[in-house]
Design an enzyme around this catalytic site. Structure first.
Site, PDB file in Angstrom:
ATOM      1  NE  ARG A 162     -17.740 -13.615 -47.248  1.00 30.04           N
ATOM      2  CZ  ARG A 162     -16.789 -13.319 -48.088  1.00 30.04           C
ATOM      3  NH1 ARG A 162     -16.975 -13.916 -49.218  1.00 30.04           N
ATOM      4  NH2 ARG A 162     -15.778 -12.428 -48.032  1.00 30.04           N
ATOM      5  CB  SER A 179      -0.992  -0.133   1.251  1.00 29.08           C
ATOM      6  OG  SER A 179      -1.184   1.261   1.487  1.00 29.08           O
TER       7      SER A 179
END
Length: 447
Positions: free
Chosen positions: A316, A277
């Site tokens: 497609r 920390s």
């Protein structure tokens, strides 16, 4: 990807596979193989095929700035690359370049390239998965008889062993390994059919031979039929990645919970300042677990997008296909990162058996309440035993008195005929591990 986070939220080796250079190299591999196969079948001239193959053998022959401009102009990179092949080959052997990309369509090249990229990605994923399985097996074996508390609804439940907990995870990864083997033959399949998948541009007596030969050269399976808008192959892999990384996240969640200051039964691998920390010097945060959890969340969301891409129009598609271009590179690099973090977690996990034993005692015997109930049940009845032990457990918690003392002082319990020694045996967590050890051994036998 950020330079700072590329080794945390990505996987550099997999990212290279999906880079512009990596992808274009596979485009060239397809075009080279196609030309040589078609020359063998006398579909195109041998001289043309050799000239095409020469250009396609080195990705440094590609002008990437031109390819970028052409892609932005056309919308797809394949045509821009084919134009470069044609132009360079024609410059050396006039007319030979015109035989490039013969009978193929953009999606043939793109989909096959994606399959080749996925194959390399899966190879890397497999290495990490194998390492996780091996190391989990070692851990499960080492701690197969180490007692700890099982948790149900985040509360202590009954005793198990840490090896049993790990073996359940190991068994899940073993299933993932099996799933991966099963999906490979469905995934590693050539795409080559031309405009609508019918191979109409090639001679009818050579088209399927060309397809089969191309698949053989690229070491892919021959498709039964075109799959331009049947995208289950990629969706299956995305779903598998979601399963795999979710298992990693389940492991990470348990580690995070077991690392809590009040529990401290395990710790992430330690090295200087890992999980520190900026303001609380005492902190040792489960940082790798946090990354695994976050990455797995993203993978599950990406998998959903790949499922959306399955809804493709006609032969497609107009849009769903491009979803894969965005998502597949990310889901692959994220999965690789999650597996890498998990592999390192398992390999260096710090286990604290003394804390596990200490935590077994914090309920003053409550963790073996089921054992006591079942020990009394044959004498006084199961429901009666349940109610008696429930009442004594409440007294134990309220008054901070060990359950054993209350049992020995209760006339209803002692009327069942159990001696103090028998009650002591029932109240020892180490005596209520069930078949934890045997089940660990059963899982390890599948290694």
């Amino acid at each position: 990807m950020s330079t700072i986070f590329q080794n945390i939220l990505s996987h550099p080796e997999i990212a290279a596979i999906w880079s512009d250079t990596g992808r274009t190299s596979f485009y060239l591999e397809f075009e080279r193989a196609l030309a040589l196969v078609q020359a063998d079948l006398e579909i195109i001239p041998r001289e043309a095929a050799d000239a095409i193959a020469e250009f396609c053998s080195d990705v440094s022959n590609v002008d990437f700035e031109d390819l970028k401009e052409q892609t932005e102009k056309i919308g797809y990179p394949v045509l821009g690359l084919v134009k470069q092949i044609v132009r360079h080959v024609n410059a050396k052997a006039p007319g030979s370049g015109e035989w490039a990309h013969w009978g193929a369509t953009t999606q043939d090249v793109t989909d096959t390239t994606t399959v080749l990229q996925l194959r390399q990605t899966v190879d890397i994923i497999t290495i990490s998965l194998d390492a996780i399985i091996i190391n989990l097996g070692n851990l499960a074996g080492a701690y197969k008889a180490t007692p700890m508390a099982a948790r149900s609804n985040l509360q202590q439940a009954v005793p198990i062993t840490f090896g049993f907990k790990l073996a359940r995870l190991l068994c899940t990864f073993q299933r993932h390994h099996e799933r991966l083997l099963q999906l490979k033959h469905r995934l590693f399949v050539l795409q080559f059919g031309g405009a609508a998948g019918t191979l109409a541009t090639l001679p009818a007596n050579k088209a399927l031979k060309c397809q089969a030969a191309l698949a053989q050269v690229l070491d892919l399976a021959t498709p039964e039929i075109a799959w331009h808008t049947e995208r289950d192959r990629f969706a299956e892999l995305a779903g598998f990645f979601a399963l795999l990384t979710s298992t990693c996240a389940k492991f990470a969640l348990d580690i995070k919970l077991l690392m809590q200051s009040e529990i401290t039964e395990v710790s992430e691998p330690f090295y200087e300042h890992r999980g520190s920390s900026s303001t609380m010097p005492q902190k040792r945060n489960p940082i790798s677990c946090a990354y695994v959890s976050a990455i797995a969340t993203a993978v599950r969301q990406h998998a959903a997008a790949i499922y959306e891409a399955m809804v493709a129009d006609h032969e497609r598609s107009t849009g769903p296909w491009e979803v894969e271009w965005i998502i597949l590179p990310e889901i692959c690099t994220l999965t690789g990162a999650a597996l890498k973090h998990t592999r390192d977690l398992v390999a260096g996990l710090e286990v604290h058996p003394e804390a596990m034993m200490k935590n077994l005692d914090i309920t003053n015997g409550g963790i073996v309440a089921e054992a006591v109930m079942m020990g009394l049940a044959p004498q006084i009845g199961r429901q009666v035993a349940h109610d008696v032990v429930y009442e004594l457990c409440r007294q134990s918690a309220e008054n901070n008195v060990h359950l054993l003392h209350l049992l020995c002082a209760d006339e209803r319990v002692m009327s069942g005929g159990l001696s103090r020694e028998q009650l002591e045996q029932l109240c020892d967590p180490k005596n209520y591990l069930g078949l934890s050890v045997e089940m660990v051994q059963r899982v390890l036998s599948n290694q």
